[in-house]
Design a protein around this motif. Structure first.
Motif, PDB file in Angstrom:
ATOM      1  N   GLU A   1       0.821  -1.210   0.000  1.00 12.24           N
ATOM      2  CA  GLU A   1       0.000   0.000   0.000  1.00 12.24           C
ATOM      3  C   GLU A   1       0.856   1.262   0.000  1.00 12.24           C
TER       4      GLU A   1
ATOM      5  N   SER B   1      -3.829   3.972  -2.283  1.00 11.92           N
ATOM      6  CA  SER B   1      -4.411   2.850  -1.543  1.00 11.92           C
ATOM      7  C   SER B   1      -3.829   2.711  -0.143  1.00 11.92           C
TER       8      SER B   1
ATOM      9  N   SER C   1      -6.564  -1.363   3.787  1.00 12.73           N
ATOM     10  CA  SER C   1      -6.957  -2.547   4.561  1.00 12.73           C
ATOM     11  C   SER C   1      -7.380  -2.175   5.977  1.00 12.73           C
TER      12      SER C   1
ATOM     13  N   HIS D   1      -7.605  -9.094   3.932  1.00 15.29           N
ATOM     14  CA  HIS D   1      -8.389  -9.528   2.774  1.00 15.29           C
ATOM     15  C   HIS D   1      -7.633  -9.385   1.452  1.00 15.29           C
ATOM     16  N   ASP D   2      -6.723  -8.429   1.368  1.00 13.72           N
ATOM     17  CA  ASP D   2      -5.986  -8.199   0.120  1.00 13.72           C
ATOM     18  C   ASP D   2      -4.552  -8.733   0.149  1.00 13.72           C
TER      19      ASP D   2
ATOM     20  N   LYS E   1      -2.557  -9.795  -2.968  1.00 13.69           N
ATOM     21  CA  LYS E   1      -1.984  -8.848  -3.937  1.00 13.69           C
ATOM     22  C   LYS E   1      -0.458  -8.825  -3.892  1.00 13.69           C
TER      23      LYS E   1
ATOM     24  N   HIS F   1      -6.069 -12.483  -6.867  1.00  8.41           N
ATOM     25  CA  HIS F   1      -5.543 -12.191  -5.525  1.00  8.41           C
ATOM     26  C   HIS F   1      -6.353 -12.875  -4.420  1.00  8.41           C
ATOM     27  N   CYS F   2      -7.628 -13.192  -4.682  1.00 11.25           N
ATOM     28  CA  CYS F   2      -8.432 -13.886  -3.666  1.00 11.25           C
ATOM     29  C   CYS F   2      -7.873 -15.281  -3.407  1.00 11.25           C
TER      30      CYS F   2
ATOM     31  N   HIS G   1     -15.013 -10.852  -2.898  1.00 15.65           N
ATOM     32  CA  HIS G   1     -15.436 -10.243  -4.170  1.00 15.65           C
ATOM     33  C   HIS G   1     -16.602 -11.005  -4.814  1.00 15.65           C
TER      34      HIS G   1
ATOM     35  N   ASP H   1     -15.289  -3.092   1.802  1.00 18.50           N
ATOM     36  CA  ASP H   1     -14.259  -2.939   0.779  1.00 18.50           C
ATOM     37  C   ASP H   1     -14.735  -2.015  -0.336  1.00 18.50           C
TER      38      ASP H   1
END
Length: 326
Positions: free
Chosen positions: A155, A161, A165, A196-197, A200, A225-226, A250, A278
């Protein structure tokens, strides 16, 4: 050696006197406090829970030793319990171990001679258990700290960004509290919001930092990324409960999301909450290719997609929750 206190739950005064003497003489115990019933035991613990061990007789007036043990566990008192049973009550002893007693002794001819050794062994086992629990907690916290640092590094490379998170976690936590979820479920959702991210980390940084909308091919890469997040977190077994949220945040309520195309109740409840948090955070944060959406406009957008993209019950809780934060 530090002072040791034992709570002796025994209705027979003669047995209590003999057991107390054995503990004071042979088990390095400094104080034995006696109560006569399970109810007395629970009342005493409610006012004074600074005991190192409980010696609990099974045959008590009112609620028996097993029921008392269940209540002790339910209240979360951090002290070991030894169940004392009569001869022929081995089934009771086995049940006591099953529901949380550290050990048991049977009232036989020489049980007083064996009692101090059982007490000392139980205290040592409890000490080791606490040390192991603390060590595990430290390892788990270090692992989480490392993951959060990795997220921060990603980030930090993108000023747009930065802090995403953390804000998602904050919004998700507020929604969970508004829905009056259990403390365990609320904590699961808070932790998942932070992580959650995490997937990435595995995505090409050039795509993540692209100054403009993504191509269809680039979007497919980002969508992985999930699943990447699940692969990263899966070795840490203590994080197993948050994997469904990381994997499904997502997904859409109407089944048009990714990676699995789940819909409605097929989607983990926590993932439905993080999905709203999100999306709202993304809308209200600026990107290199667009400005941030005004707060009320973003709220209206979440409301407009209730029942399609988002779970209507989550949206209903989100509306008052987010206004409390802002």
């Amino acid at each position: 050696m530090r002072s040791l206190r034992v709570l002796l739950v025994e209705d027979n005064p003669d047995h209590a006197e003999l057991a107390g003497r054995a503990l004071l003489r042979e088990a390095h115990v400094n104080e034995v406090v006696r109560v006569e019933s399970g109810q007395d035991c629970l009342e005493r613990l409610a006012n004074d829970c600074k005991f190192d061990l409980i010696l609990l007789d099974y045959s008590l007036p009112g609620i028996d030793g097993l029921l008392t043990l269940g209540e002790i566990n339910k209240n979360g008192y951090d002290m070991p319990v030894i169940m004392v049973t009569g001869h022929g009550n081995e089934a009771v002893a086995a049940e006591a171990i099953k529901i949380g007693a550290y050990d048991y002794v049977v009232k036989s001819g020489n049980y007083l001679a064996a009692l101090p050794a059982v007490v000392m062994k139980t205290l040592e086992n409890h000490r080791i258990k606490k040390e192991h629990a603390q060590l595990r907690e430290n390892i788990e916290q270090n692992y989480l700290d490392t993951l959060e640092v990795l997220i921060s590094v990603i980030e930090a490379k993108d000023s747009y960004s930065r802090g995403h998170s953390e804000r998602v976690s904050k919004y998700a936590l507020a929604i969970a509290k508004e829905m009056k979820l259990s403390s365990g479920e609320t904590e699961r959702i808070r932790a998942a919001g932070l992580l959650h991210d995490i997937g990435k980390i595995a995505i090409d940084i050039a795509i993540l930092l692209k100054n403009g909308p993504l191509t269809d091919e680039e979007r497919k890469v980002v969508q992985t990324h999930c699943e990447c997040g699940v692969k990263i977190l899966k070795p840490a077994t203590f994080l197993g409960r948050i994997l469904p949220i990381v994997h499904q945040h997502h997904e859409r309520f109407d089944g048009k999301g990714y990676p699995q195309g789940l819909k409605g109740d097929e989607i983990d409840p926590g993932a439905r909450i993080v999905a709203v948090a999100d999306s709202f955070e993304a809308m209200t944060s600026a990107r290199s290719y667009r400005s941030a959406m005004p707060f009320e406009e973003a709220v209206d957008e979440i409301r407009r997609h209730a029942g399609t993209q988002f779970d209507p019950e989550v949206v209903e809780a989100f509306l008052p929750a987010v206004k409390k934060i802002e």
